[in-house]
Design a protein around this motif. Sequence first.
Motif, PDB file in Angstrom:
ATOM      1  N   HIS A 120     -34.507 -23.720 -34.107  1.00 22.17           N
ATOM      2  CA  HIS A 120     -35.043 -25.069 -34.285  1.00 22.17           C
ATOM      3  C   HIS A 120     -34.575 -26.026 -33.195  1.00 22.17           C
ATOM      4  CE1 HIS A 120     -31.568 -27.061 -36.172  1.00 22.17           C
ATOM      5  NE2 HIS A 120     -32.258 -28.179 -36.171  1.00 22.17           N
ATOM      6  N   PHE A 122     -19.191 -35.625 -34.416  1.00 17.49           N
ATOM      7  CA  PHE A 122     -20.095 -34.512 -34.737  1.00 17.49           C
ATOM      8  C   PHE A 122     -20.556 -34.593 -36.192  1.00 17.49           C
ATOM      9  CE2 PHE A 122     -20.045 -29.772 -35.966  1.00 17.49           C
ATOM     10  CZ  PHE A 122     -21.386 -29.588 -35.680  1.00 17.49           C
ATOM     11  N   ILE A 123     -19.600 -34.838 -37.103  1.00 20.84           N
ATOM     12  CA  ILE A 123     -19.959 -34.906 -38.525  1.00 20.84           C
ATOM     13  C   ILE A 123     -20.841 -36.139 -38.786  1.00 20.84           C
ATOM     14  CG2 ILE A 123     -19.063 -35.129 -40.888  1.00 20.84           C
ATOM     15  CD1 ILE A 123     -16.591 -33.513 -39.879  1.00 20.84           C
ATOM     16  N   SER A 136     -24.288 -35.578 -37.278  1.00 22.02           N
ATOM     17  CA  SER A 136     -25.008 -34.559 -38.046  1.00 22.02           C
ATOM     18  C   SER A 136     -25.476 -35.135 -39.370  1.00 22.02           C
ATOM     19  CB  SER A 136     -24.112 -33.347 -38.327  1.00 22.02           C
ATOM     20  OG  SER A 136     -23.688 -32.790 -37.127  1.00 22.02           O
ATOM     21  N   HIS A 140     -28.471 -37.106 -38.736  1.00 21.20           N
ATOM     22  CA  HIS A 140     -29.554 -36.187 -38.369  1.00 21.20           C
ATOM     23  C   HIS A 140     -30.155 -35.512 -39.618  1.00 21.20           C
ATOM     24  CE1 HIS A 140     -31.749 -33.387 -35.918  1.00 21.20           C
ATOM     25  NE2 HIS A 140     -31.063 -32.340 -36.364  1.00 21.20           N
ATOM     26  N   PHE A 141     -29.292 -35.054 -40.529  1.00 21.03           N
ATOM     27  CA  PHE A 141     -29.777 -34.417 -41.766  1.00 21.03           C
ATOM     28  C   PHE A 141     -30.541 -35.438 -42.622  1.00 21.03           C
ATOM     29  CE2 PHE A 141     -26.613 -30.601 -42.362  1.00 21.03           C
ATOM     30  CZ  PHE A 141     -27.079 -30.061 -41.183  1.00 21.03           C
ATOM     31  N   PHE A 193     -22.776 -33.609 -46.727  1.00 15.49           N
ATOM     32  CA  PHE A 193     -21.534 -33.056 -46.163  1.00 15.49           C
ATOM     33  C   PHE A 193     -20.365 -33.284 -47.118  1.00 15.49           C
ATOM     34  CE2 PHE A 193     -23.766 -33.018 -42.057  1.00 15.49           C
ATOM     35  CZ  PHE A 193     -23.436 -31.739 -41.672  1.00 15.49           C
ATOM     36  N   PHE A 228     -17.984 -30.393 -48.492  1.00 15.29           N
ATOM     37  CA  PHE A 228     -16.558 -30.440 -48.139  1.00 15.29           C
ATOM     38  C   PHE A 228     -15.682 -30.563 -49.384  1.00 15.29           C
ATOM     39  CE2 PHE A 228     -17.148 -32.188 -43.507  1.00 15.29           C
ATOM     40  CZ  PHE A 228     -17.895 -31.055 -43.224  1.00 15.29           C
ATOM     41  N   ILE A 241     -10.429 -25.242 -41.135  1.00 11.75           N
ATOM     42  CA  ILE A 241     -11.268 -25.148 -39.926  1.00 11.75           C
ATOM     43  C   ILE A 241     -11.083 -26.394 -39.053  1.00 11.75           C
ATOM     44  CG2 ILE A 241     -13.630 -24.950 -39.025  1.00 11.75           C
ATOM     45  CD1 ILE A 241     -14.392 -23.473 -41.583  1.00 11.75           C
ATOM     46  N   LEU A 268     -18.208 -21.490 -48.765  1.00 12.21           N
ATOM     47  CA  LEU A 268     -18.482 -22.531 -47.760  1.00 12.21           C
ATOM     48  C   LEU A 268     -19.619 -22.185 -46.793  1.00 12.21           C
ATOM     49  CD1 LEU A 268     -17.787 -25.189 -46.222  1.00 12.21           C
ATOM     50  CD2 LEU A 268     -16.129 -23.858 -44.926  1.00 12.21           C
ATOM     51  N   PHE A 304     -23.268 -23.930 -46.763  1.00 19.10           N
ATOM     52  CA  PHE A 304     -23.749 -24.705 -45.612  1.00 19.10           C
ATOM     53  C   PHE A 304     -25.036 -24.090 -45.055  1.00 19.10           C
ATOM     54  CE2 PHE A 304     -23.854 -25.542 -41.002  1.00 19.10           C
ATOM     55  CZ  PHE A 304     -24.085 -26.912 -41.077  1.00 19.10           C
ATOM     56  N   PHE A 313     -28.534 -25.874 -44.404  1.00 19.48           N
ATOM     57  CA  PHE A 313     -28.927 -25.957 -43.002  1.00 19.48           C
ATOM     58  C   PHE A 313     -30.278 -25.280 -42.746  1.00 19.48           C
ATOM     59  CE2 PHE A 313     -28.540 -24.360 -38.561  1.00 19.48           C
ATOM     60  CZ  PHE A 313     -28.622 -25.601 -37.958  1.00 19.48           C
ATOM     61  N   HIS A 321     -32.902 -28.180 -43.918  1.00 20.24           N
ATOM     62  CA  HIS A 321     -32.929 -28.910 -42.651  1.00 20.24           C
ATOM     63  C   HIS A 321     -33.822 -28.230 -41.603  1.00 20.24           C
ATOM     64  CE1 HIS A 321     -31.838 -31.387 -39.343  1.00 20.24           C
ATOM     65  NE2 HIS A 321     -31.501 -30.304 -38.646  1.00 20.24           N
ATOM     66  N   PHE A 342     -18.096 -23.400 -34.683  1.00 24.28           N
ATOM     67  CA  PHE A 342     -18.561 -24.758 -34.959  1.00 24.28           C
ATOM     68  C   PHE A 342     -18.487 -25.642 -33.716  1.00 24.28           C
ATOM     69  CE2 PHE A 342     -18.108 -23.688 -39.532  1.00 24.28           C
ATOM     70  CZ  PHE A 342     -19.372 -24.078 -39.923  1.00 24.28           C
ATOM     71  N   THR A 349     -25.623 -29.387 -30.714  1.00 24.28           N
ATOM     72  CA  THR A 349     -26.186 -30.319 -31.698  1.00 24.28           C
ATOM     73  C   THR A 349     -26.363 -31.727 -31.138  1.00 24.28           C
ATOM     74  OG1 THR A 349     -25.339 -29.134 -33.595  1.00 24.28           O
ATOM     75  CG2 THR A 349     -25.731 -31.457 -33.923  1.00 24.28           C
ATOM     76  N   HIS A 404     -29.529 -32.380 -29.331  1.00 27.68           N
ATOM     77  CA  HIS A 404     -30.633 -32.133 -30.261  1.00 27.68           C
ATOM     78  C   HIS A 404     -30.880 -33.352 -31.165  1.00 27.68           C
ATOM     79  CE1 HIS A 404     -33.104 -30.004 -33.191  1.00 27.68           C
ATOM     80  NE2 HIS A 404     -32.253 -30.363 -34.144  1.00 27.68           N
TER      81      HIS A 404
HETATM   82  C1  LIG Z   1     -19.985 -27.195 -42.377  1.00 27.13           C
HETATM   83  C2  LIG Z   1     -18.670 -27.344 -41.690  1.00 27.13           C
HETATM   84  C3  LIG Z   1     -18.442 -28.226 -40.655  1.00 27.13           C
HETATM   85  C4  LIG Z   1     -19.512 -29.063 -40.078  1.00 27.13           C
HETATM   86  C5  LIG Z   1     -20.623 -28.627 -39.528  1.00 27.13           C
HETATM   87  C6  LIG Z   1     -21.665 -29.477 -39.020  1.00 27.13           C
HETATM   88  C7  LIG Z   1     -21.422 -30.932 -38.930  1.00 27.13           C
HETATM   89  C8  LIG Z   1     -22.824 -28.913 -38.596  1.00 27.13           C
HETATM   90  C9  LIG Z   1     -23.974 -29.605 -38.093  1.00 27.13           C
HETATM   91  C10 LIG Z   1     -24.995 -28.951 -37.556  1.00 27.13           C
HETATM   92  C11 LIG Z   1     -26.208 -29.538 -37.053  1.00 27.13           C
HETATM   93  C12 LIG Z   1     -26.524 -30.931 -37.272  1.00 27.13           C
HETATM   94  C13 LIG Z   1     -27.032 -28.760 -36.318  1.00 27.13           C
HETATM   95  C14 LIG Z   1     -28.266 -29.143 -35.686  1.00 27.13           C
HETATM   96  O1  LIG Z   1     -29.318 -29.305 -36.142  1.00 27.13           O
HETATM   97  C15 LIG Z   1     -17.068 -28.408 -40.057  1.00 27.13           C
HETATM   98  C16 LIG Z   1     -16.709 -29.852 -40.013  1.00 27.13           C
HETATM   99  C17 LIG Z   1     -17.035 -27.848 -38.655  1.00 27.13           C
HETATM  100  C18 LIG Z   1     -15.993 -27.733 -40.899  1.00 27.13           C
HETATM  101  C19 LIG Z   1     -16.362 -26.480 -41.488  1.00 27.13           C
HETATM  102  C20 LIG Z   1     -17.594 -26.491 -42.262  1.00 27.13           C
END
Ligand SMILES: CC1=C(/C=C/C(C)=C/C=C/C(C)=C/C=O)C(C)(C)CCC1
Length: 295
Positions: A41, A90-91, A94, A97-98, A127, A131, A141, A203, A207, A211, A215, A272, A279, A282
């Motif tokens: 994507h 980043f969080i 994201s 974005h979500f 998130f 979390f 992590i 987890l 996710f 995702f 998403h 990650f 990300t 994007h």
């Molecule tokens: C789930 C997760 C995390 C966050 C992941 C994120 C924020 C992913 C975003 C992805 C995107 C937006 C992709 C593009 O479209 C952390 C904090 C690393 C900790 C461990 C678990």
Amino acid sequence: MKIYHYSIVLSFVTLWLNSYIPSQGLYLLGLFLILSFGIIHGANDIVIIPNAHKSLKNKPLIKLIGIYLTVVLCFALFFTFFPSIAIILFILFSAYHFGEQHWHNIIQEGSKIPKFIFEFCYGCLIFGLIFMFHQTEVEKIITDITKVPITLDFLQYLLLGIGIILIALGFYFFKTTTHFKTQLAEQILYLLVLTIIFRVSDLIWAFSIYFVLWHSIPSLNDQIHFIYGEVNKSNILKYLKKAFWYWVISIIGLVVFYLLFKDTRIFEALLFSFLAAITFPHVFVINKMFKQSSS
Ligand SMILES: CC1=C(/C=C/C(C)=C/C=C/C(C)=C/C=O)C(C)(C)CCC1
């Protein structure tokens, strides 16, 4: 059938998979899906950029790839040298974005600021729930990425605050936006199902369900619509063809990466960090695309 109807049906399938596939299997399947859908994507960002950004319209493809890779590299360096700031950004990015992906078709009228806050808070809620149900693992992590020990004990309070903001803005949109009003019951149901899924799944699996199903698939749908004007079999195939080689290269990369780092503590941290680097650009590309298609 609306795209989110597929998401809800498939979400029930994942609940069923939880009791049939052992955790390690779901972990590997989750990683495979996150990377596959993450790459697919995002792979057509390079096609969307010139359509969404006028100043880049007539640039040759090689130049666009150069600019794109430079931006990714800058974010990767930022992540390496300032991991604590980078992970927070980043969080937050994201989350927006979500939320934007989920609500942009529903909240189309009204002023930009409440819409922005609502979408951002919705992403934070997603998130926050993931979390909260997997606090220890997420803390591990994040600590591996930042090298700074953190605790997420504040999450319950944060979620409460976010919940209050969402309810207050929900009232506002209920009064001002017709589509929001008709969608509300369905959206609350989705959120309840997601909360159960996040609670009962590990987890990475939890996710990956959000995702991929909630998403990436809706995002693919919007992107195909934006690039080709219509979502049909032939346009889906055209889109996937363009993304195919990026996907093959990434999966080979993931397998090598997994074999090299699977026994180290930092495997998920590295994964990650990579996801974060691709990300950031994007998020900007898709934001531009939504602005362009709503103007
Ligand atoms: C789930 C997760 C995390 C966050 C992941 C994120 C924020 C992913 C975003 C992805 C995107 C937006 C992709 C593009 O479209 C952390 C904090 C690393 C900790 C461990 C678990």
